[in-house]
Design a protein around this motif. Sequence first.
Motif, PDB file in Angstrom:
ATOM      1  N   ASN A   5       0.834  -1.208   0.000  1.00 20.24           N
ATOM      2  CA  ASN A   5       0.000   0.000   0.000  1.00 20.24           C
ATOM      3  C   ASN A   5       0.864   1.251   0.000  1.00 20.24           C
ATOM      4  N   ILE A   6       1.942   1.218   0.781  1.00 19.54           N
ATOM      5  CA  ILE A   6       2.846   2.381   0.827  1.00 19.54           C
ATOM      6  C   ILE A   6       3.456   2.607  -0.555  1.00 19.54           C
ATOM      7  N   MET A   7       3.854   1.503  -1.202  1.00 20.37           N
ATOM      8  CA  MET A   7       4.466   1.642  -2.527  1.00 20.37           C
ATOM      9  C   MET A   7       3.449   2.215  -3.532  1.00 20.37           C
ATOM     10  N   HIS A   8       2.186   1.750  -3.428  1.00 23.41           N
ATOM     11  CA  HIS A   8       1.155   2.256  -4.336  1.00 23.41           C
ATOM     12  C   HIS A   8       0.969   3.749  -4.179  1.00 23.41           C
ATOM     13  N   VAL A   9       0.895   4.201  -2.916  1.00 24.12           N
ATOM     14  CA  VAL A   9       0.699   5.635  -2.682  1.00 24.12           C
ATOM     15  C   VAL A   9       1.858   6.402  -3.324  1.00 24.12           C
ATOM     16  N   SER A  10       3.079   5.914  -3.104  1.00 25.20           N
ATOM     17  CA  SER A  10       4.254   6.604  -3.656  1.00 25.20           C
ATOM     18  C   SER A  10       4.169   6.671  -5.172  1.00 25.20           C
TER      19      SER A  10
END
Length: 457
Positions: free
Chosen positions: A172-177
Amino acid sequence: MLQLSLSWLGLGSVATSPWHLLLLGGASWCLVRLLVWIYTFYENYCRLRCFPQPPSGHWFWGHMGMVKSNEEGMQLMTELGHYYPDVHLFWFGAFYPILRLTHPKFIAPVLQAPAAVAPKEMTFYGFLKPWLGDGLLVSTGEKWSHQRRLLTPAFHFDILKPYVKVFNKSVNIMHVSLCVFVCMGWLKLLWGFMCVMLLSISGLPCRSPSEYIAAILELSSLIMKRHFQPILYVDFLYYLTADGRRFRKACDLVHNFTDAVIRERRRTLSSQSVDESVKAKAKSKTLDFIDVLLLAKDEHGEELSDEAIRAEADTFMFGGHDTTASGLSWTLYNLARHPEYQERCRQEVRELLRDREPEEIEWDDLAQLPFLTMCIKESLRLHPPVISISRCCTQDIVLPDGRVIPKGNDCIISIFGVHHNPTVWTDPEVYDPFRFDPENPQKRSPLAFIPFSAGPR
Ligand code: HEM
């Protein structure tokens, strides 16, 4: 004064002191050692003549000029594979021959030999020792088996399963980035990057690298650099250089950090019983690696020392961070270059997550993603994160064609070379996930695909 007849040397009878005798003895010893070394080197040189070697070896640097840790170096390795599809000889400087094995049949006798016959060679692995101590990656033989037995429970499914939650969170963190980058447009990439950094600082996506991570990255790059400087293979010389001093400093930083974590955890654990702490951890979060190490006991009930725990923790940080980052990056790269496969992977995941709330992958789902698995495997083949490993032959090892690797020589098992070998893989440079289609199994050696290596260590 002692009288010594040196007439056989043409010096007549000379008066000499014990110091002269000592000097003469020392000089003779050195001379004998040198002659033995020259004889052994020459004998070994002759035995290695049956192996082809790339041309243009420098008289002093050997083939060092061809070894580069960049794209050019990888292309050269690929080309070499076309000329020498099974084994060839490389000179790391004038006195250090290494056999590079690039075919499953030829790596088998080395990789499958008992650990005492082909242990890890210690020139390159030795560079890691001041940092990783006697952790699994660097240790060999009995010590390795003992540590490995102790650590096996750390990889029990029950311990690994809760990590899927961590994976989901990281994704999820990677997606937001990535969304921030995409929304801002590539021209504003720099601006987007700064926003991500700011968001991170306020506790949202990825955190800026800590001193510890920076030290690990520095250690890794210093070790790579040292590979290309044979004169600095000698520890004494290396630690006199600026790089050597930086290496020591970064090692101290990493060790202090790991020691502090271990001390802190030991304190927490000693205030609870083992069962209590495992239950408490299981309730609140995942049982992490340091906890498992602290709780590990061998068959005699002996615990790991703090030093051993530190070695393993540092080893896993080293072994786990760059390999997974590289494996993931190359998979994303290969999917981006092949939108048809990317789309199929996306459909597979969408199908799996249909009607699911929240949209999170679970442990059992991992076996339900066959096409994605094929894509990951093909990426690990084409771009293996670890390109080679090395072993030392403590005995003569016979290769399938009858040639012999003489005792005492080091070998590089080129994972990259095997994965790109045109006699093993058709069109090896093409990204084709269907090579790993379980419904259409292809006849090839189990050693044709070895991103994680194989055999005893
Ligand atoms: C794509 C991911 C990975 C790849 C391609 C990879 C590759 C390898 C290879 C080729 C070796 C063999 C080294 C040798 O025999 O000399 C190895 C050993 C090792 N790796 Fe990994 N690795 C990966 C992920 C990880 C992770 C995530 C960890 C830990 C968190 C890890 C920890 C280790 C350890 C401890 C060893 C030494 C094992 C032993 O000698 O018993 N690796 N890895």
